[in-house]
Design a protein around this motif. Structure first.
Motif, PDB file in Angstrom:
ATOM      1  N   LYS A  62       0.778  -1.324  -0.411  1.00  8.54           N
ATOM      2  CA  LYS A  62      -0.156  -0.229  -0.093  1.00  8.54           C
ATOM      3  C   LYS A  62       1.152   1.005   0.301  1.00  8.54           C
ATOM      4  CE  LYS A  62      -3.332   2.676   2.653  1.00  8.54           C
ATOM      5  NZ  LYS A  62      -2.325   3.325   2.623  1.00  8.54           N
ATOM      6  N   THR A  63       1.083   1.981  -1.377  1.00  8.00           N
ATOM      7  CA  THR A  63       2.180   3.528  -1.304  1.00  8.00           C
ATOM      8  C   THR A  63       0.614   3.760  -0.409  1.00  8.00           C
ATOM      9  OG1 THR A  63       0.197   3.612  -3.098  1.00  8.00           O
ATOM     10  CG2 THR A  63       2.643   2.463  -3.460  1.00  8.00           C
ATOM     11  N   ASP A  64       1.641   5.078  -0.088  1.00 10.87           N
ATOM     12  CA  ASP A  64       1.309   6.097   0.594  1.00 10.87           C
ATOM     13  C   ASP A  64      -0.033   7.245  -0.139  1.00 10.87           C
ATOM     14  OD1 ASP A  64       2.790   7.859  -1.371  1.00 10.87           O
ATOM     15  OD2 ASP A  64       4.239   9.194   0.290  1.00 10.87           O
ATOM     16  N   CYS A  65       0.006   6.819  -1.099  1.00 12.94           N
ATOM     17  CA  CYS A  65      -1.291   7.670  -1.943  1.00 12.94           C
ATOM     18  C   CYS A  65      -2.282   6.692  -2.310  1.00 12.94           C
ATOM     19  CB  CYS A  65      -1.155   8.225  -3.803  1.00 12.94           C
ATOM     20  SG  CYS A  65      -0.194   7.040  -4.524  1.00 12.94           S
ATOM     21  N   ALA A  66      -2.462   4.888  -1.820  1.00 13.26           N
ATOM     22  CA  ALA A  66      -3.419   4.598  -2.136  1.00 13.26           C
ATOM     23  C   ALA A  66      -4.150   4.870  -1.016  1.00 13.26           C
ATOM     24  CB  ALA A  66      -2.756   3.434  -1.956  1.00 13.26           C
ATOM     25  N   SER A  67      -4.975   4.135  -1.222  1.00 15.71           N
ATOM     26  CA  SER A  67      -6.633   4.119  -0.101  1.00 15.71           C
ATOM     27  C   SER A  67      -7.525   2.816  -0.081  1.00 15.71           C
ATOM     28  CB  SER A  67      -7.712   4.976  -0.955  1.00 15.71           C
ATOM     29  OG  SER A  67      -8.242   4.739  -1.273  1.00 15.71           O
ATOM     30  N   ALA A  68      -7.728   2.265   1.446  1.00 18.39           N
ATOM     31  CA  ALA A  68      -8.314   0.788   1.598  1.00 18.39           C
ATOM     32  C   ALA A  68      -9.336   1.561   1.742  1.00 18.39           C
ATOM     33  CB  ALA A  68      -7.489   0.863   2.265  1.00 18.39           C
ATOM     34  N   ARG A  69     -10.834   0.299   1.754  1.00 23.24           N
ATOM     35  CA  ARG A  69     -11.714   0.104   1.527  1.00 23.24           C
ATOM     36  C   ARG A  69     -12.576  -0.822   2.316  1.00 23.24           C
ATOM     37  NH1 ARG A  69     -16.004   1.767  -1.153  1.00 23.24           N
ATOM     38  NH2 ARG A  69     -14.256   1.463  -3.163  1.00 23.24           N
ATOM     39  N   ILE A  70     -12.896  -1.133   2.886  1.00 20.65           N
ATOM     40  CA  ILE A  70     -13.743  -1.941   3.865  1.00 20.65           C
ATOM     41  C   ILE A  70     -15.679  -1.364   3.524  1.00 20.65           C
ATOM     42  CG2 ILE A  70     -14.801  -3.925   5.406  1.00 20.65           C
ATOM     43  CD1 ILE A  70     -12.376  -3.437   6.765  1.00 20.65           C
ATOM     44  N   PRO A  71     -16.485  -1.797   2.740  1.00 26.01           N
ATOM     45  CA  PRO A  71     -17.823  -1.112   2.384  1.00 26.01           C
ATOM     46  C   PRO A  71     -18.608  -1.774   3.049  1.00 26.01           C
ATOM     47  CG  PRO A  71     -16.730  -2.085  -0.115  1.00 26.01           C
ATOM     48  CD  PRO A  71     -15.673  -2.811   1.252  1.00 26.01           C
ATOM     49  N   GLU A  72     -18.585  -2.783   4.241  1.00 24.40           N
ATOM     50  CA  GLU A  72     -20.046  -3.088   4.431  1.00 24.40           C
ATOM     51  C   GLU A  72     -19.465  -2.591   5.644  1.00 24.40           C
ATOM     52  OE1 GLU A  72     -18.194  -6.726   1.986  1.00 24.40           O
ATOM     53  OE2 GLU A  72     -17.177  -5.738   2.960  1.00 24.40           O
ATOM     54  N   LEU A  73     -18.546  -2.073   6.417  1.00 24.97           N
ATOM     55  CA  LEU A  73     -18.467  -1.136   7.832  1.00 24.97           C
ATOM     56  C   LEU A  73     -17.954   0.350   7.456  1.00 24.97           C
ATOM     57  CD1 LEU A  73     -16.024  -2.983  10.310  1.00 24.97           C
ATOM     58  CD2 LEU A  73     -18.258  -2.782  10.171  1.00 24.97           C
TER      59      LEU A  73
END
Length: 400
Positions: A62-73
């Motif tokens: 995961k680079t610093d310009c990436a976003s991570a999501r968990i849609p269920e929460l």
């Protein structure tokens, strides 16, 4: 403290720089990663269906310009809110929990309601580590330098969907890239993309996918490369189609093979091209082997396989004399790939074949290209004699 740097390569991905800092006085340590390459031409989005504990152990870049999501929460780690990291999906969740817990003592003293809601959310995040119920993990990186491990590589992972996309002007501005105000050209988009359509495997008839890509060959023209891979039986095939029209004249290309390095020359053999090796008294007619974009060595290898699979050399149909001649030819063909000198001739009436000039744009002393007028028979084979492209509309209207 001490900072250690390691340049490493992740299989089926790219090179990255892993940095690790440790302090002997307070025992604090930290790790982060940086891409060792440039910003990619397109952004990438990984969508993983996490259904088991094994999925929690998948490696993630995961680079610093990436976003991570968990849609269920309805949970998201925004871009540029964390340093780049090489970890696992479980590690990303642990890091998020640690970040939320950091200021909880102060919140409990000043705003108990907010602290209670954050505690509830932390409990939901920790429950995700048990994968009950399953959830979706989405990693979106406009720079194209993030990565989610595919344990089945190079085979396709059914649980992982990788999507490449064109960056928006806002994403380009965040990455510090110049934004092109001109609207994208649809034809250019087609050249940059790999198109995919569903088909059936020619061997086992199972559903398969065919990839198609437009490629510009330097000092030649555009061609269309089509490749089919079958996950059921492992059958793989590729074919090349000319991206342009039939040329006004035919092309005869002659290469004098004098060195083993000639085997690395790129070759585009269209389906209308015939191949001849005079020293071996060998000729391959048009239509055999179909269209190929390969090297000279690769084409000779395909010719050898075609000869070896000849049904008249196998089983009851074979005779000792015929089999002996074919084995002798295969030996001579092997000598051409190694040390023997020979002439390799490609004759394409449509003019859509190509043999790499390693001296380009200068003349190649071992390569000659001859343009010639097609005969009536060659035009007949190409279907040009009965083809009428001008003045056909008035004639069709009068016929009605």
């Amino acid at each position: 403290g001490v900072t250690r740097l390691l340049l490493t390569r992740i299989p089926f991905f790219k090179e990255i720089i892993v940095s690790s800092f440790s302090c002997d006085s307070c025992s604090w340590s930290n790790t982060e990663i940086q891409s060792a390459g440039r910003i990619q031409e397109q952004g990438v989005r990984y969508t993983l269906a996490v259904t088991s504990r094994q999925d929690m152990n998948r490696e993630v870049v995961k680079t610093d310009c990436a976003s991570a999501r968990i849609p269920e929460l309805d949970f998201e780690i925004p871009a540029f809110s964390q340093k780049g990291v090489l970890t696992t999906i479980e590690g990303i969740i642990d890091r998020a929990v640690a970040g939320l817990e950091q200021d909880q003592p102060a919140r409990r003293a000043t705003d108990k309601e907010v602290a209670r809601k954050i505690d509830e959310f932390i409990g939901k995040l920790r429950q995700l580590k048990e994968v009950n119920p399953p959830f979706t993990f989405v990693l979106d990186d406009p720079s194209g330098n993030s990565f989610v491990e595919n344990p089945q590589a190079p085979q396709r992972d059914e649980a992982l969907v990788v999507t490449h996309y064109r960056r928006s002007p806002q994403q380009c501005a965040l990455l510090g890239l110049e934004v092109d105000a001109r609207p994208p050209d649809a034809a250019e988009d087609l050249r940059d993309e790999v198109l995919q359509f569903n088909t059936n495997c020619p061997e086992c008839n199972a559903p398969a996918s065919t990839n198609m890509k437009v490629v510009q060959i330097p000092h030649f023209k555009e061609v269309i490369i089509m490749a089919t891979n079958c996950d059921s039986c492992g059958h793989r095939t590729n074919e090349v189609k000319s991206g342009g029209a039939i040329e006004a004249r035919g092309t005869r290309i002659t290469l004098r093979i004098t060195d083993p390095s000639d085997m690395t020359r790129d070759i585009l053999k269209s389906e209308t091209c015939s191949v001849e090796i005079p020293e071996l008294e060998f000729e391959l007619g048009m239509g055999a082997l179909g269209g190929k974009f390969t090297t000279l060595e690769g084409l000779l290898k395909d010719i050898r396989e075609l000869v070896e699979k000849n049904p008249f050399t196998l089983g009851d149909s074979s005779t000792p004399s015929r089999t002996g001649k074919l084995q002798e030819f295969i030996g001579k063909l092997q000598d051409v790939k190694g040390k023997a000198q020979a002439h390799f001739i490609m004759d394409d009436p449509a003019g859509n074949s190509y043999l790499q000039n390693v001296y380009a744009p200068e003349e190649d002393p071992e390569l000659s290209v001859q343009r010639y007028e097609r005969t009536f028979e060659q035009n007949e084979e190409l279907g040009l004699n009965d083809m009428k492209t001008e003045g056909y509309e008035p004639e069709a209207a009068s016929g009605r």
